[in-house]
Design an enzyme around this catalytic site. Structure first.
Site, PDB file in Angstrom:
ATOM      1  N   ASN B 149       1.742  -1.245 -13.030  1.00  0.00           N
ATOM      2  CA  ASN B 149       0.726  -1.669 -12.081  1.00  0.00           C
ATOM      3  C   ASN B 149      -0.659  -1.099 -12.373  1.00  0.00           C
ATOM      4  OD1 ASN B 149       2.318   0.683 -11.363  1.00  0.00           O
ATOM      5  ND2 ASN B 149       0.913   0.882  -9.631  1.00  0.00           N
ATOM      6  N   GLN B 178       4.835  -6.550 -10.257  1.00  0.00           N
ATOM      7  CA  GLN B 178       3.579  -7.002 -10.883  1.00  0.00           C
ATOM      8  C   GLN B 178       3.799  -8.174 -11.828  1.00  0.00           C
ATOM      9  OE1 GLN B 178       0.507  -6.247 -10.277  1.00  0.00           O
ATOM     10  NE2 GLN B 178       0.884  -4.553  -8.879  1.00  0.00           N
ATOM     11  N   SER B 198       7.826  -8.624  -4.636  1.00  0.00           N
ATOM     12  CA  SER B 198       7.093  -8.407  -3.392  1.00  0.00           C
ATOM     13  C   SER B 198       6.198  -9.605  -3.090  1.00  0.00           C
ATOM     14  CB  SER B 198       6.262  -7.138  -3.538  1.00  0.00           C
ATOM     15  OG  SER B 198       5.358  -7.050  -2.471  1.00  0.00           O
ATOM     16  N   GLY B 199       6.293 -10.113  -1.862  1.00  0.00           N
ATOM     17  CA  GLY B 199       5.601 -11.347  -1.488  1.00  0.00           C
ATOM     18  C   GLY B 199       4.080 -11.271  -1.535  1.00  0.00           C
ATOM     19  N   THR B 236      17.100  -8.120  12.439  1.00  0.00           N
ATOM     20  CA  THR B 236      16.719  -9.523  12.585  1.00  0.00           C
ATOM     21  C   THR B 236      15.777  -9.930  11.458  1.00  0.00           C
ATOM     22  OG1 THR B 236      16.967  -9.353  14.964  1.00  0.00           O
ATOM     23  CG2 THR B 236      15.632 -11.175  14.143  1.00  0.00           C
ATOM     24  N   CYS B 322      -1.274   2.518  -3.869  1.00  0.00           N
ATOM     25  CA  CYS B 322      -0.363   3.378  -3.133  1.00  0.00           C
ATOM     26  C   CYS B 322      -0.650   4.856  -3.376  1.00  0.00           C
ATOM     27  CB  CYS B 322       1.083   3.080  -3.495  1.00  0.00           C
ATOM     28  SG  CYS B 322       1.543   1.411  -3.061  1.00  0.00           S
TER      29      CYS B 322
END
Lengths: 401, 379
Positions: B149, B178, B198-199, B236, B322
């Protein structure tokens, strides 16, 4: 990936004599439908064999589809090469290299469908086996119990080399044996009965009895999902949902408790017969198994079966519950079947049910029902629709995805 | 505005937000509920899952929805380690992992697992022979980032997969966060057992992701409760998020097919321009991912450059988002051997398909001006 073909061997078709080509054509058609998601594959038919040209498509995904098609005895992933010894040797080496890991012994089984090929099978075994031995490490020949059997089939235009055989589903191609209707409740048994009927080459249309608001939308969806699983084996299936609430209410009102189940089953059978006639089906299939529940004792079957003249096929009649569950798990219906939604067989279940109902008594009680009118109304209000294999995006969701 | 921080996060597509909002409003039922609303939500989620599986060319059952890359990596790594610890307690990863991988391994070390961190060369790549030497009888997992990344370095996933194919007891996890939609890989051809996506890295909503779990692979569940997501992740389901992510994936993969070279063109244009500026060094390897360009301005604090660019509405970042708030030189650049000075002064520009050549030129011009001004002030 060295494999470029799949060789398909037929099941019982070989026994079909003059009708054989018709069976083969139907099988080819069914394979074509099942392999629709793989646009590059081509299917060729020769006498006694079919070949799927992979053209780069994933052979594992295709194998998964093929393993579900009735009429296939077995199939192998194969390398197709020209009919020369060098090409055959090279192809065999490439084929075995791909599955070498962990295997120590092999043998070559050559077969010449093309007798014009100058090297006989024995010699070919020797030449190909020798070549593999020279060009690999740690492999030895074992003609009795080899880890890998390298099959070499020399045919007219080309030679097919395969290692390892996938088992097919056997049976006859769906669509070669006419049509039956299947009484599909949503339980464990009826989908298995449908599967076994299709195995003998018949096409099925499913009938489900739906009693809203006592049975909910999920029970109906469950049956749709079960039918969807069956389409993987038999292609498109029509599902008829019968509105059954009124009949159940009437029965509940006028029939003594210990006969309500018997009369309900008789009504279901009458309606199924009517639908079968309309759809040009020639039998009714059910998931009944002898002695399993009250409706499936010999007395019960005798009394219930009285109302129809059509053959009632009961593929599970001699099976134990565990045998049925085994099949349900294998074909992928079990997990759906055990979802706990009420269906019309459980919802009005009286406290006591006669295990030995008699035809005379059934006649007497049914006098209180306007049978013809009830059937007319139910059949007139059928909700019938086609269910196709694979997930079809619901139109409502299309713009969301 | 020029947004060159697409490795940190991407702007959701308008259509994706429309889906999110419509699903939240109309299909708000709990998919586990028995009534019609619940059933509709369940069907919608099922179709979303099916769409993702088809795009990734895997089975629907192999798609586990998560809350994003961090959860996917944690579930893959800790889930494998805890489930299979009786077979062995040795794990292998690399020294250039994203924090969500790295810290998961650090935690496992405290639980008595032994972790080998593979070295990388100047381009940030591991060596297959070092990996081979590191494999032991008690190794149960090899886990690595596909596209780094910070630098855009690409690990030889195919070669690793082919090596591990001969080690049936070792699971192979890839952090593809990535790489997804920019450096495609085939999960099957690379013999991958677990793969994290990851969306929000491909214009989907934040808080969405997928862990691919190959059929037959067993994991220890980190979140227990209901039976959702094949018993691997109770709770959920995030239906609007997951459905919107399915849409984002479809749109982004479509863009890749239509415009494979666009990111490469942007990257080459930027790299060539940067190389002409005296005092700037490019850190990303030439054979790296097409959407990440990492470069250093030795002697200059990158935060200052980022602020100055920000005033002109140009957005780039230092290292990984991050860990960018930690005031330390980049761990990744350090282990790659680029040296403390470069590791302290690195800037990352990362592209999306929407970015243009004009934006690259404008960025370079702005950077030149800021760089000249700063040189005067800071030296």
């Amino acid at each position: 990936m060295n494999y470029n073909h799949i060789v398909i061997r037929y099941a019982e078709l070989a026994l079909k004599g003059k009708n054989r080509s018709q069976f083969e054509r139907r099988l080819q058609e069914n394979i074509k439908i099942a392999l629709k998601p793989f646009p590059n594959v081509k299917i060729e038919r020769t006498y006694g064999r079919m070949f799927v040209q992979l053209n780069g498509e994933d052979h594992e995904l295709i194998a998964e589809k093929l393993s579900k098609i009735f009429g296939i005895h077995s199939f192998s992933i194969a390398v197709k090469v020209e009919n020369t010894l060098e090409k055959i040797q090279d192809g065999a080496l490439r084929a075995i290299t791909e599955i070498l890991e962990g295997n120590k012994t092999f043998k070559v089984s050559a077969k010449r469908a093309n007798k014009g090929f100058p090297i006989d099978s024995q010699k070919l075994n020797y030449e190909v086996g020798g070549y593999i031995l020279e060009n690999t490490e740690g492999l030895t020949v074992d003609v009795h119990h080899p880890d890998i059997e390298v099959k070499v089939e020399v045919r007219e235009v080309a030679t097919y080399i395969s290692c390892g055989v996938y088992k097919g589903s056997g049976g006859l191609p769906v669509g070669t044996g006419g049509k039956v209707v299947l009484m599909l409740s949503g339980g464990i048994d009826s989908p298995v009965a449908g599967y076994l009927a299709m195995k003998r080459g018949v096409k099925i249309e499913a009938i489900h009895f739906h009693s809203p608001p006592y049975t909910n939308e999920r029970a109906k969806q469950k049956v749709i999902d079960l039918t969807k699983v069956l389409t993987e084996y038999g292609g498109k299936i029509k599902l008829h949902v019968v509105p059954f609430t009124k009949i159940q209410m009437e029965i509940h009102k006028v029939i003594p408790g210990n006969y309500t189940m018997t009369i309900m089953r008789r009504m279901m059978l009458r309606i199924s017969e009517r639908i079968a006639e309309q759809q040009k089906a020639f039998a009714i299939t059910t998931g009944e198994s002898l002695g399993q529940v009250a409706s499936q004792t010999l007395h019960s079957m005798h009394t219930i079966n009285e109302v129809t003249n059509m053959p009632v096929l009961r593929p599970l009649v001699t099976m134990d519950k565990l045998e049925v569950i085994d099949i349900a798990q294998k074909i992928g219906t079990f997990d759906l079947s055990i979802l706990p939604y009420e269906d019309c067989c459980t919802i009005f279940l009286p406290p006591e049910t006669s295990t030995k109902p008699l035809r005379d008594k059934a006649h007497k009680y049914e006098e209180k029902l306007d049978i013809e009118a009830l059937i007319e109304e139910a059949v007139g209000n059928l909700d019938s629709f086609d269910i196709l294999p694979g997930i079809e995006a619901s139109k409502d969701f299309e713009d969301l995805l | 505005m020029i947004y060159f921080d697409n490795s940190a996060t991407t702007k959701p597509y308008k259509e994706v937000l429309e889906t999110y909002s419509k699903v939240s409003e109309v299909y708000f039922g709990n998919p586990s509920s028995l009534h019609t609303l619940g059933k509709e939500a369940e069907m919608l989620l099922d179709q979303g899952r099916d769409q993702i599986a088809k795009l990734l060319k895997v089975n629907k059952k192999e798609i586990i929805f998560t809350s994003g890359g961090t959860e996917g990596n944690n579930l893959a790594i800790k889930g494998t380690a805890l489930e299979h610890k009786n077979r062995g307690k040795h794990l292998i990863t690399t020294s250039v992992e994203h924090a969500s991988n790295y810290e998961a391994f650090a935690q496992l070390e405290k639980f008595g697992f032994e972790v080998t961190f593979l070295n990388v060369n100047e381009s940030g790549e591991i060596s297959i022979s070092e990996l081979k030497d590191a494999l032991r009888d008690d190794t149960i997992l090899v886990s690595m980032i596909h596209v780094n990344n910070e630098l855009g370095s690409i690990q030889p996933i195919k070669e690793v997969g082919e090596l591990l194919k001969d080690y049936p007891k070792v699971y192979f996890h890839v952090d593809h966060v990535q790489g997804m939609t920019k450096v495609p890989i085939s999960f099957k051809d690379c013999y991958i057992d677990l793969c994290t996506i990851s969306g929000h890295k491909f214009h989907g909503p934040k808080g969405t992701g997928v862990l691919y779990v190959r059929q037959g692979v067993k994991l220890f569940s980190l979140l227990t409760g209901g039976v959702q997501e094949n018993n691997l992740r109770a709770g959920t389901e995030n239906i609007p998020g997951n459905v919107a992510m399915a849409k984002a994936l479809r749109l982004s993969m479509g863009k890749f097919v239509d415009n494979k070279n666009h990111l490469n063109e942007l990257r080459n244009r930027l790299v060539n321009s940067l190389r002409e500026i005296d005092g700037i060094v490019v850190n990303s390897p030439d054979n790296g991912a097409p959407h990440i360009v990492n470069f250093s301005l030795p002697g200059i604090k990158p935060e200052v450059v980022i602020q100055a660019l920000g005033e002109r509405k140009i957005y780039v970042s230092t290292k990984s988002a991050c860990s960018s708030k930690l005031n330390e030189p980049s761990r990744i650049l350090m282990v790659t051997g680029l040296g403390q000075e470069r590791a302290e002064s690195a800037i990352r520009a990362s592209f999306a398909f929407e970015n243009t050549k004009e934006e690259v030129d404008e960025f370079v011009n702005a950077l030149k001006i800021i760089f000249l001004q700063l040189k005067e002030v800071m030296r």
